[in-house]
Motif scaffolding. Structure first.
Motif, short mmCIF file in Angstrom:
data_model
loop_
_atom_site.label_atom_id
_atom_site.label_comp_id
_atom_site.label_asym_id
_atom_site.label_seq_id
_atom_site.Cartn_x
_atom_site.Cartn_y
_atom_site.Cartn_z
N VAL A 1 -6.34 13.45 3.46
CA VAL A 1 -5.32 12.36 3.42
C VAL A 1 -5.42 11.35 2.38
O VAL A 1 -6.52 11.22 1.86
CB VAL A 1 -5.32 11.67 4.98
N LEU A 2 -4.40 10.68 2.25
CA LEU A 2 -4.07 9.40 1.27
C LEU A 2 -3.87 8.50 1.98
O LEU A 2 -3.09 8.12 2.64
CB LEU A 2 -3.04 9.90 0.25
N PRO A 3 -5.16 7.52 2.07
CA PRO A 3 -4.60 6.27 2.79
C PRO A 3 -3.96 5.18 2.28
O PRO A 3 -3.72 4.97 0.80
CB PRO A 3 -6.29 5.61 2.86
N PHE A 4 -3.49 4.30 2.93
CA PHE A 4 -2.16 3.18 2.35
C PHE A 4 -2.59 2.21 3.32
O PHE A 4 -2.68 2.23 4.40
CB PHE A 4 -0.89 4.01 2.41
N LEU A 5 -2.08 0.97 2.83
CA LEU A 5 -1.73 -0.22 3.45
C LEU A 5 -0.40 -0.74 3.01
O LEU A 5 0.15 -0.61 1.80
CB LEU A 5 -2.72 -1.31 3.02
N ILE A 6 0.29 -1.23 3.92
CA ILE A 6 1.53 -1.90 3.75
C ILE A 6 1.62 -3.48 4.20
O ILE A 6 1.21 -3.70 5.32
CB ILE A 6 2.70 -1.30 4.50
N LEU A 7 1.69 -4.36 3.37
CA LEU A 7 1.83 -5.82 3.51
C LEU A 7 3.12 -6.09 3.61
O LEU A 7 3.70 -6.20 2.54
CB LEU A 7 0.89 -6.67 2.67
N LYS A 8 3.82 -6.48 4.76
CA LYS A 8 5.25 -6.67 4.69
C LYS A 8 5.52 -8.39 4.85
O LYS A 8 5.00 -9.00 5.67
CB LYS A 8 5.96 -6.18 5.92
N GLY A 9 6.09 -8.84 3.74
CA GLY A 9 6.32 -10.35 3.99
C GLY A 9 7.33 -10.53 4.92
O GLY A 9 8.16 -9.96 5.47
N ALA A 10 7.42 -11.80 5.32
CA ALA A 10 8.03 -12.63 6.27
C ALA A 10 9.55 -12.50 5.66
O ALA A 10 10.33 -12.56 6.39
CB ALA A 10 7.86 -14.05 6.66
N LYS A 11 9.89 -12.50 4.39
CA LYS A 11 11.02 -12.60 3.78
C LYS A 11 11.45 -11.12 3.04
O LYS A 11 10.39 -10.85 2.39
CB LYS A 11 11.10 -13.95 2.72
N PRO A 12 12.55 -10.88 2.98
CA PRO A 12 13.24 -9.49 2.25
C PRO A 12 12.74 -9.84 0.80
O PRO A 12 12.85 -10.97 0.18
CB PRO A 12 14.54 -9.62 2.65
N GLY A 13 12.65 -8.56 0.12
CA GLY A 13 12.41 -8.92 -1.47
C GLY A 13 11.93 -7.41 -1.84
O GLY A 13 11.93 -6.25 -1.23
N PRO A 14 11.42 -7.31 -3.30
CA PRO A 14 11.08 -6.06 -3.88
C PRO A 14 9.72 -5.45 -3.20
O PRO A 14 8.98 -6.40 -2.37
CB PRO A 14 10.95 -6.28 -4.99
N CYS A 15 9.45 -4.33 -3.70
CA CYS A 15 8.05 -3.66 -3.21
C CYS A 15 7.43 -3.54 -4.71
O CYS A 15 7.87 -2.70 -5.61
CB CYS A 15 8.51 -2.44 -2.48
N LEU A 16 6.11 -3.92 -4.57
CA LEU A 16 5.18 -3.84 -5.49
C LEU A 16 4.10 -2.71 -4.98
O LEU A 16 3.40 -2.90 -4.27
CB LEU A 16 4.29 -5.09 -5.99
#
Length: 345
Positions: A41-56
């Motif tokens: 498996v490939l581990p991932f983390l997603i930190l989602k901001g409170a405001k909309p915007g791009p993905c880094l």
């Protein structure tokens, strides 16, 4: 990381689409399994901001013995306030868990350089399948991708950048430099991907960053020191650079520090190999200029007999220099720039 996180068994696309604003989600991209039943498996983390915007998107490593980029990405995400974040930060800590577990650059199962296999092949060797799984996720959601690397552990190396230009991407050097400058690299090396260019063997267009460029997404590499170690100075530089890129993308209010005003652009570089074996010794270090015909170091026999003083016929700028003194004929002793200029950014 001390932030509270939500674990998910969903696939990446679903996890990204359903992550709540202000949340940190941890999950895995399934690739396959071993005979024992243990999953790959490939581990991932997603930190989602409170405001909309791009993905880094940050790729922590594609080579298993390159560690500083993982720490930099984790520390960067730990320092972000989701309430003040516009958009999402995704970290794929390792694209190559088989190599990571083996403490080596490549997966022992097929010995492929993972960064020459993108966009991957879901029916190929295991490295091809890992790169296919990662690329399918990143290509869909990333607006910018940073591929973290290090030089190998045999060399002294200060952080530097590597970038490529794709003829059909619409992304020029100035666009990439606007982000690279936040890392204050000692050099920014343009890598030639043309067949037979001679810089490295193998499928250079198969690099993760180049294939993202082919999809019209800005992407580049940061070489964050040496491999198989944790260098806190390099990690801190990486964290500051990631903050700068996030600010450049409008995801956070301001960078941690002012970006570089100039970059040293390297147009051509090469590895220097030794013709004689023995013990290598040098006082030269990264970012030092060595004039034509001046020795890069000295090689003596195991009994102290002088053997060689490797030198170049032109001025060179050191990108990396060997710190492991044991060398054999054909070993790399230095990685040097042959052509470079300072450019304002």
């Amino acid at each position: 990381m001390s932030k509270e996180r939500i674990s998910t068994e969903a696939g990446f696309a679903e996890a990204f689409a359903t992550a709540a604003p202000g949340s940190l989600t941890e999950g895995r991209i399934r690739v396959g399994s071993f005979a024992s039943g243990a999953e790959i498996v490939l581990p991932f983390l997603i930190l989602k901001g409170a405001k909309p915007g791009p993905c880094l998107w940050i790729s922590g490593q594609v080579h298993g013995n390159e560690i500083n980029g993982i720490w930099a990405a984790l520390d960067f995400m730990e320092g972000l306030d989701p309430a003040e974040l516009s958009g999402s930060v995704v970290l794929s800590s390792t694209a190559n868990p088989l190599a990571l577990d083996a403490r080596r650059k490549t997966a022992p199962q097929d010995e492929q350089d993972l960064d020459q296999t993108f966009p991957g092949n879901a029916n190929g060797l295991v490295s091809d399948q890992m790169s296919a799984a990662l690329f399918a996720a990143a290509a869909d959601c990333a607006d910018v991708l940073i591929s973290m690397h290090t030089m190998n552990n045999l060399f002294y190396s200060d952080p530097y950048a590597v970038y490529k230009l794709h003829p059909d991407s619409g992304i020029d050097e100035a666009k990439l430099f606007s982000m690279i400058r936040h890392f204050h690299p000692v050099v920014a090396c343009r890598m030639n991907v043309a067949p037979g260019a001679g810089e490295l063997p193998g499928n250079i267009p198969g690099a993760l960053d180049y294939q993202m460029l082919a999809r019209g997404k800005p992407a580049f590499m940061i070489e964050l020191g040496s491999g198989s170690e944790t260098d806190e100075g390099c990690v801190a530089l990486g964290v500051a650079g990631l903050h700068g890129v996030a600010a450049e993308m409008g995801m956070i209010a301001a960078p941690q520090r002012k970006p570089a005003e100039k970059l040293r652009r390297v147009a051509r570089r090469t590895h220097v190999m030794t013709r004689e074996g023995g013990l290598f010794r040098t006082a030269n270090r990264p970012a030092m200029k060595v004039e034509a015909n001046r020795p890069l170091g000295t090689i003596c026999s195991i009994t102290g007999r002088p053997m060689a003083e490797p030198a170049m016929a032109q001025d060179v700028l050191i990108i990396g220099i060997r710190k492991d003194p044991v060398v054999h004929t054909g070993d790399r002793i230095a990685f040097v720039a042959l052509e470079w200029t300072d450019v304002s950014v």
